[in-house]
Design a protein around this motif. Structure first.
Motif, short mmCIF file in Angstrom:
data_model
loop_
_atom_site.label_atom_id
_atom_site.label_comp_id
_atom_site.label_asym_id
_atom_site.label_seq_id
_atom_site.Cartn_x
_atom_site.Cartn_y
_atom_site.Cartn_z
N LEU A 104 0.81 -1.21 0.00
CA LEU A 104 0.00 0.00 0.00
C LEU A 104 0.85 1.27 0.00
CD1 LEU A 104 -2.81 -1.01 2.51
CD2 LEU A 104 -2.84 -1.10 0.01
N THR A 105 2.17 1.13 0.09
CA THR A 105 3.08 2.28 0.07
C THR A 105 4.24 1.97 -0.86
OG1 THR A 105 2.51 2.86 2.33
CG2 THR A 105 4.52 3.80 1.46
N TRP A 106 4.55 2.93 -1.73
CA TRP A 106 5.72 2.85 -2.59
C TRP A 106 6.59 4.05 -2.27
CZ3 TRP A 106 8.07 6.24 -5.79
CH2 TRP A 106 9.10 5.74 -6.59
N SER A 107 7.91 3.84 -2.18
CA SER A 107 8.82 4.94 -1.88
C SER A 107 10.09 4.79 -2.69
CB SER A 107 9.16 4.96 -0.39
OG SER A 107 10.12 5.95 -0.13
N SER A 108 10.63 5.91 -3.10
CA SER A 108 11.90 5.90 -3.85
C SER A 108 13.09 5.71 -2.92
CB SER A 108 12.07 7.22 -4.61
OG SER A 108 12.23 8.29 -3.69
N GLY A 109 12.88 5.91 -1.63
CA GLY A 109 14.01 5.94 -0.71
C GLY A 109 14.69 7.30 -0.82
N ASP A 110 15.73 7.51 -0.04
CA ASP A 110 16.44 8.79 -0.07
C ASP A 110 17.32 8.86 -1.30
OD1 ASP A 110 15.27 9.58 2.28
OD2 ASP A 110 16.97 9.02 3.54
N LEU A 111 17.20 9.94 -2.05
CA LEU A 111 17.99 10.17 -3.25
C LEU A 111 18.70 11.51 -3.12
CD1 LEU A 111 15.28 9.27 -5.91
CD2 LEU A 111 17.13 7.80 -5.11
N PHE A 112 19.97 11.55 -3.51
CA PHE A 112 20.72 12.81 -3.53
C PHE A 112 20.53 13.43 -4.90
CE2 PHE A 112 22.84 10.52 -0.16
CZ PHE A 112 22.96 11.48 0.81
N VAL A 113 20.03 14.67 -4.92
CA VAL A 113 19.73 15.35 -6.17
C VAL A 113 20.30 16.76 -6.10
CG1 VAL A 113 17.87 16.24 -7.62
CG2 VAL A 113 17.64 14.01 -6.56
N SER A 114 20.93 17.19 -7.19
CA SER A 114 21.41 18.57 -7.27
C SER A 114 20.25 19.45 -7.71
CB SER A 114 22.55 18.67 -8.28
OG SER A 114 22.88 20.02 -8.50
N SER A 115 20.21 20.67 -7.21
CA SER A 115 19.14 21.59 -7.61
C SER A 115 19.28 21.98 -9.08
CB SER A 115 19.14 22.82 -6.72
OG SER A 115 20.37 23.49 -6.80
N SER A 116 20.39 21.61 -9.72
CA SER A 116 20.53 21.87 -11.15
C SER A 116 19.56 21.01 -11.95
CB SER A 116 21.96 21.60 -11.61
OG SER A 116 22.26 20.21 -11.51
N GLN A 117 19.03 19.95 -11.35
CA GLN A 117 18.04 19.10 -12.03
C GLN A 117 16.73 19.86 -12.22
OE1 GLN A 117 18.60 16.07 -13.36
NE2 GLN A 117 20.71 16.35 -12.75
N SER A 118 16.53 20.88 -11.49
CA SER A 118 15.43 21.85 -11.55
C SER A 118 14.05 21.31 -11.19
CB SER A 118 15.39 22.56 -12.89
OG SER A 118 14.85 21.77 -13.90
N GLN A 119 13.65 20.12 -11.64
CA GLN A 119 12.28 19.70 -11.35
C GLN A 119 12.19 18.21 -11.04
OE1 GLN A 119 9.22 21.63 -13.55
NE2 GLN A 119 8.03 19.77 -13.69
N LEU A 120 11.29 17.90 -10.10
CA LEU A 120 10.99 16.52 -9.71
C LEU A 120 9.50 16.31 -9.93
CD1 LEU A 120 12.46 16.83 -6.11
CD2 LEU A 120 13.71 16.07 -8.11
N SER A 121 9.12 15.11 -10.31
CA SER A 121 7.69 14.84 -10.42
C SER A 121 7.40 13.38 -10.09
CB SER A 121 7.16 15.18 -11.81
OG SER A 121 7.77 14.37 -12.79
N ILE A 122 6.17 13.13 -9.66
CA ILE A 122 5.71 11.78 -9.36
C ILE A 122 4.24 11.69 -9.75
CG2 ILE A 122 5.26 12.40 -6.95
CD1 ILE A 122 5.76 9.42 -6.24
N ALA A 123 3.89 10.55 -10.34
CA ALA A 123 2.50 10.27 -10.70
C ALA A 123 2.24 8.81 -10.34
CB ALA A 123 2.27 10.50 -12.19
N ALA A 124 1.05 8.55 -9.82
CA ALA A 124 0.68 7.18 -9.44
C ALA A 124 -0.73 6.88 -9.93
CB ALA A 124 0.77 7.00 -7.93
N ASN A 125 -0.92 5.62 -10.28
CA ASN A 125 -2.21 5.11 -10.74
C ASN A 125 -2.53 3.91 -9.88
OD1 ASN A 125 -4.20 5.61 -12.54
ND2 ASN A 125 -3.28 4.50 -14.24
N ALA A 126 -3.74 3.84 -9.32
CA ALA A 126 -4.09 2.73 -8.44
C ALA A 126 -5.57 2.40 -8.57
CB ALA A 126 -3.76 3.08 -6.99
N VAL A 127 -5.91 1.17 -8.19
CA VAL A 127 -7.30 0.74 -8.12
C VAL A 127 -7.70 0.76 -6.65
CG1 VAL A 127 -8.92 -1.14 -8.54
CG2 VAL A 127 -7.06 -0.71 -10.16
N LEU A 128 -8.71 1.59 -6.33
CA LEU A 128 -9.16 1.76 -4.95
C LEU A 128 -10.55 1.14 -4.77
CD1 LEU A 128 -8.10 5.49 -4.46
CD2 LEU A 128 -6.78 3.44 -3.99
N PRO A 129 -10.81 0.51 -3.60
CA PRO A 129 -12.06 -0.23 -3.42
C PRO A 129 -13.28 0.59 -3.01
CG PRO A 129 -10.67 -0.55 -1.52
CD PRO A 129 -9.89 0.30 -2.49
#
Length: 150
Positions: free
Chosen positions: A86-111
């Motif tokens: 019921l939970t998905w996580s990327s874990g801790d990631l080191f990212v430089s602010s030069s990457q400028s943008q982060l995004s996440i999208a999820a699709n699920a079937v809910l009861p």
């Protein structure tokens, strides 16, 4: 002859002042520049499902599952199909602010109609962005975070 000598001295003196003024102007303008140094951040991308539903719960557990989780850091997208739990996580990631943008999208079937699909972006341990989709059936939630200051 003296006038020629004076005009030559005046020309040298004018040239010296022009060079001195240029050097001082350049040094002064460089002093005011703020270096746009990129900094490293610890980020975590997370998607979770909250199954609420009737109380007491039904004898047969309902079908609840992620269909896909898509993440993107900078220009590098990653897709995870059918993650378990019921939970998905990327874990801790080191990212430089030069990457400028982060995004996440999820699709699920809910009861149930009050079940929730929540996606979160944590930056340096603090919740930076969150969005929630509520309902039954197939639900979609997505959010992004930008390091650029607008």
């Amino acid at each position: 002859m003296k006038q020629f000598y004076k005009s030559k001295s005046l020309l040298k003196l004018s040239f010296l002042f022009a060079v001195l003024f240029s050097v001082i102007s350049v040094l002064n303008s460089c002093k005011d520049d703020d270096e746009d140094e990129f900094t490293d951040h610890i980020i975590q991308l997370e998607a979770k499902i909250n199954v609420k539903g009737p109380n007491p719960p039904p004898a047969t557990p309902p079908t609840v599952n992620f269909k896909a989780v898509v993440t993107q850091i900078g220009t590098s997208p990653e897709t995870t199909f059918n993650p378990t739990g019921l939970t998905w996580s990327s874990g801790d990631l080191f990212v430089s602010s030069s990457q400028s943008q982060l995004s996440i999208a999820a699709n699920a079937v809910l009861p149930y109609s009050d079940s929730e699909l929540i996606v979160n972006i944590y930056v340096d341990g603090e919740l930076a962005k969150t969005i929630k989709a509520v309902g039954s059936g197939e639900q979609h939630a997505s959010t992004y975070y930008s390091f650029l200051e607008l």
